[in-house]
Motif scaffolding. Sequence first.
Motif, PDB file in Angstrom:
ATOM      1  N   TYR A  65      -5.454   7.621 -63.232  1.00  0.00           N
ATOM      2  CA  TYR A  65      -4.043   7.222 -63.131  1.00  0.00           C
ATOM      3  C   TYR A  65      -3.870   5.793 -62.648  1.00  0.00           C
ATOM      4  CZ  TYR A  65      -2.188  11.869 -64.042  1.00  0.00           C
ATOM      5  OH  TYR A  65      -1.843  13.056 -64.641  1.00  0.00           O
ATOM      6  N   GLU A  66      -2.770   5.195 -63.093  1.00  0.00           N
ATOM      7  CA  GLU A  66      -2.359   3.901 -62.584  1.00  0.00           C
ATOM      8  C   GLU A  66      -2.107   4.015 -61.085  1.00  0.00           C
ATOM      9  OE1 GLU A  66       0.765   0.423 -63.973  1.00  0.00           O
ATOM     10  OE2 GLU A  66       1.223   2.509 -64.404  1.00  0.00           O
ATOM     11  N   LYS A  67      -2.698   3.114 -60.330  1.00  0.00           N
ATOM     12  CA  LYS A  67      -2.635   3.102 -58.863  1.00  0.00           C
ATOM     13  C   LYS A  67      -3.212   4.382 -58.259  1.00  0.00           C
ATOM     14  CE  LYS A  67       1.351   0.003 -58.757  1.00  0.00           C
ATOM     15  NZ  LYS A  67       2.739  -0.202 -58.294  1.00  0.00           N
ATOM     16  N   TYR A  68      -3.965   5.154 -59.080  1.00  0.00           N
ATOM     17  CA  TYR A  68      -4.716   6.337 -58.615  1.00  0.00           C
ATOM     18  C   TYR A  68      -3.806   7.401 -57.996  1.00  0.00           C
ATOM     19  CZ  TYR A  68      -8.064   2.569 -59.072  1.00  0.00           C
ATOM     20  OH  TYR A  68      -8.770   1.486 -59.549  1.00  0.00           O
ATOM     21  N   SER A  69      -2.593   7.487 -58.504  1.00  0.00           N
ATOM     22  CA  SER A  69      -1.639   8.471 -57.978  1.00  0.00           C
ATOM     23  C   SER A  69      -0.791   8.999 -59.122  1.00  0.00           C
ATOM     24  CB  SER A  69      -0.738   7.822 -56.919  1.00  0.00           C
ATOM     25  OG  SER A  69       0.208   8.742 -56.427  1.00  0.00           O
ATOM     26  N   ALA A  70      -0.506  10.311 -59.105  1.00  0.00           N
ATOM     27  CA  ALA A  70       0.245  10.953 -60.180  1.00  0.00           C
ATOM     28  C   ALA A  70       1.552  11.525 -59.668  1.00  0.00           C
ATOM     29  CB  ALA A  70      -0.592  12.065 -60.827  1.00  0.00           C
ATOM     30  N   ASP A  71       2.569  11.483 -60.515  1.00  0.00           N
ATOM     31  CA  ASP A  71       3.848  12.137 -60.245  1.00  0.00           C
ATOM     32  C   ASP A  71       3.729  13.579 -60.727  1.00  0.00           C
ATOM     33  OD1 ASP A  71       6.403  13.089 -60.099  1.00  0.00           O
ATOM     34  OD2 ASP A  71       7.324  11.471 -61.254  1.00  0.00           O
ATOM     35  N   GLN A  72       3.758  14.523 -59.809  1.00  0.00           N
ATOM     36  CA  GLN A  72       3.550  15.916 -60.175  1.00  0.00           C
ATOM     37  C   GLN A  72       4.645  16.461 -61.080  1.00  0.00           C
ATOM     38  OE1 GLN A  72       0.666  17.653 -59.425  1.00  0.00           O
ATOM     39  NE2 GLN A  72       0.093  15.577 -58.775  1.00  0.00           N
ATOM     40  N   ASN A  73       5.790  15.784 -61.124  1.00  0.00           N
ATOM     41  CA  ASN A  73       6.875  16.201 -62.017  1.00  0.00           C
ATOM     42  C   ASN A  73       6.806  15.508 -63.372  1.00  0.00           C
ATOM     43  OD1 ASN A  73       8.130  17.920 -60.071  1.00  0.00           O
ATOM     44  ND2 ASN A  73       8.931  16.088 -59.043  1.00  0.00           N
ATOM     45  N   ASN A  74       5.928  14.541 -63.494  1.00  0.00           N
ATOM     46  CA  ASN A  74       5.737  13.842 -64.773  1.00  0.00           C
ATOM     47  C   ASN A  74       4.284  13.376 -64.839  1.00  0.00           C
ATOM     48  OD1 ASN A  74       5.941  12.473 -67.163  1.00  0.00           O
ATOM     49  ND2 ASN A  74       7.236  10.816 -66.378  1.00  0.00           N
ATOM     50  N   LEU A  75       3.399  14.306 -65.109  1.00  0.00           N
ATOM     51  CA  LEU A  75       1.960  14.037 -65.037  1.00  0.00           C
ATOM     52  C   LEU A  75       1.461  13.085 -66.123  1.00  0.00           C
ATOM     53  CD1 LEU A  75       0.684  17.614 -64.123  1.00  0.00           C
ATOM     54  CD2 LEU A  75       0.550  15.562 -62.693  1.00  0.00           C
ATOM     55  N   GLU A  76       2.251  12.854 -67.153  1.00  0.00           N
ATOM     56  CA  GLU A  76       1.821  11.932 -68.202  1.00  0.00           C
ATOM     57  C   GLU A  76       2.044  10.479 -67.813  1.00  0.00           C
ATOM     58  OE1 GLU A  76       2.151  11.489 -73.073  1.00  0.00           O
ATOM     59  OE2 GLU A  76       3.336  12.987 -72.003  1.00  0.00           O
ATOM     60  N   GLU A  77       2.963  10.242 -66.883  1.00  0.00           N
ATOM     61  CA  GLU A  77       3.274   8.887 -66.458  1.00  0.00           C
ATOM     62  C   GLU A  77       2.059   8.254 -65.752  1.00  0.00           C
ATOM     63  OE1 GLU A  77       5.309   5.411 -66.048  1.00  0.00           O
ATOM     64  OE2 GLU A  77       5.954   7.204 -67.139  1.00  0.00           O
ATOM     65  N   GLY A  78       1.583   7.149 -66.282  1.00  0.00           N
ATOM     66  CA  GLY A  78       0.464   6.437 -65.671  1.00  0.00           C
ATOM     67  C   GLY A  78      -0.908   6.995 -65.990  1.00  0.00           C
ATOM     68  N   LEU A  79      -0.969   8.127 -66.744  1.00  0.00           N
ATOM     69  CA  LEU A  79      -2.266   8.729 -67.069  1.00  0.00           C
ATOM     70  C   LEU A  79      -3.061   7.812 -68.007  1.00  0.00           C
ATOM     71  CD1 LEU A  79      -4.185  11.171 -66.879  1.00  0.00           C
ATOM     72  CD2 LEU A  79      -2.949  12.185 -68.819  1.00  0.00           C
ATOM     73  N   PHE A  80      -4.345   7.655 -67.743  1.00  0.00           N
ATOM     74  CA  PHE A  80      -5.279   6.814 -68.489  1.00  0.00           C
ATOM     75  C   PHE A  80      -4.947   5.322 -68.374  1.00  0.00           C
ATOM     76  CE2 PHE A  80      -5.299  10.846 -71.099  1.00  0.00           C
ATOM     77  CZ  PHE A  80      -6.447  11.336 -70.513  1.00  0.00           C
ATOM     78  N   LYS A  81      -4.360   4.952 -67.248  1.00  0.00           N
ATOM     79  CA  LYS A  81      -4.065   3.539 -67.002  1.00  0.00           C
ATOM     80  C   LYS A  81      -4.723   3.040 -65.716  1.00  0.00           C
ATOM     81  CE  LYS A  81       0.301   3.074 -69.537  1.00  0.00           C
ATOM     82  NZ  LYS A  81       1.716   2.630 -69.457  1.00  0.00           N
TER      83      LYS A  81
END
Length: 384
Positions: free
Chosen positions: A227-243
């Motif tokens: 993930y981007e900045k190594y943190s995920a939004d649990q309500n939108n897990l696709e946001e920042g994935l593979f970045k």
Amino acid sequence: MSQAVGDVSQPPESSLAVTTSESARQKRKIAALEEKLQVLESGHAVKLRETNYYMSKGRAIRRIVTLFDTVEDMISENDRRCDLDEDEDDNTQRFADMVRHDSQERLQIGYIALNHALPWFHPKASDMEYEDYTLMLKKLRQGADAARGDDTSKLKSLVADWVNREFNPNPPVDPEDKHHRGFINDASGRLLCPTELDWNNPIVRAGIRDRADGYVVTEMSWPAFLYEKYSADQNNLEEGLFKGTLLLQAFKAIFTSPSSAKEVAGEGDGADVIANNRRAMKNFNSGKKVKTHLRFALSSVTSWRSVDGDFDYIPFWQNIVDFFERPPGRAAQRKVDQLLAWWTRKVFGTSRRAELTDGAKAQMSVNALARQRAQLDDAMFNSD
């Protein structure tokens, strides 16, 4: 009288050979042997060139075709489908049953990717003798496995350097010793931690290290390093994935150069890969492989294998491939396309050459110099 005639010895039969010196005969024998040796060496050289060629081409298989499937399995799946196409008895139903199997579908996609990467493979394999065919597959496999070994070895020290620079752990990650990586180390553990768990919580850290109920780490969880900045939004897990920054660094280290991995904050150097370079789509596929190799580099496993404790790399790889190649609908496909475009910009950049106007080009120094020289020449001609 007849007895006397019978006792007379007969002169030796002539060989009709023309006398030739022994030296000349030996020279001709040596020349013939040298000619035979040259033929043998020539054949050996051709075979050696073929071997080196197959091994070098095989390096592409683990990088841009498939990370785990064998060439033999992909060929067998394609042959099986050809047999089904030739069988008219209930063929439609049998084909429908076949495509339901994810593993078979992945093998066929892999075979198609193989022929895109090595366009000569299918026609050459069809015309070869079986012995040459099996030798070719063996050398391709050796080249493929060698490339994977080289890539994991390269990332071993590079990842340690990147993690130490970004997180400044104490003690730092040892670039040579993997025994103290994985969840033992706080920095690498933070990056390997499933996104649904909070590594900052000491209970979580202890649970993961003890493999306690509720804290078992498997391939069914996306690790934070994706993930981007190594943190995920649990309500939108696709946001920042593979970045993730480490992903970009790993990709550039393997496919461009280790030095290029030092700079990932901006965009690439301006090569418009999407429009102009056929390698772009191949590099998209290889990016999926990098994610698996990066996970291995962060782990404490010292030699390549598909299972690390409760974590299985094969379904992890398949989950990544499915994300890109099997989106559930058009909206998801658009997001995948946007993500791939983002990767291309970050790694290769986007050329703005086509946006230049004629007026802007006219003011550039090459054209300006050409005008000045022409004007000077005209002035001298008029003065004469």
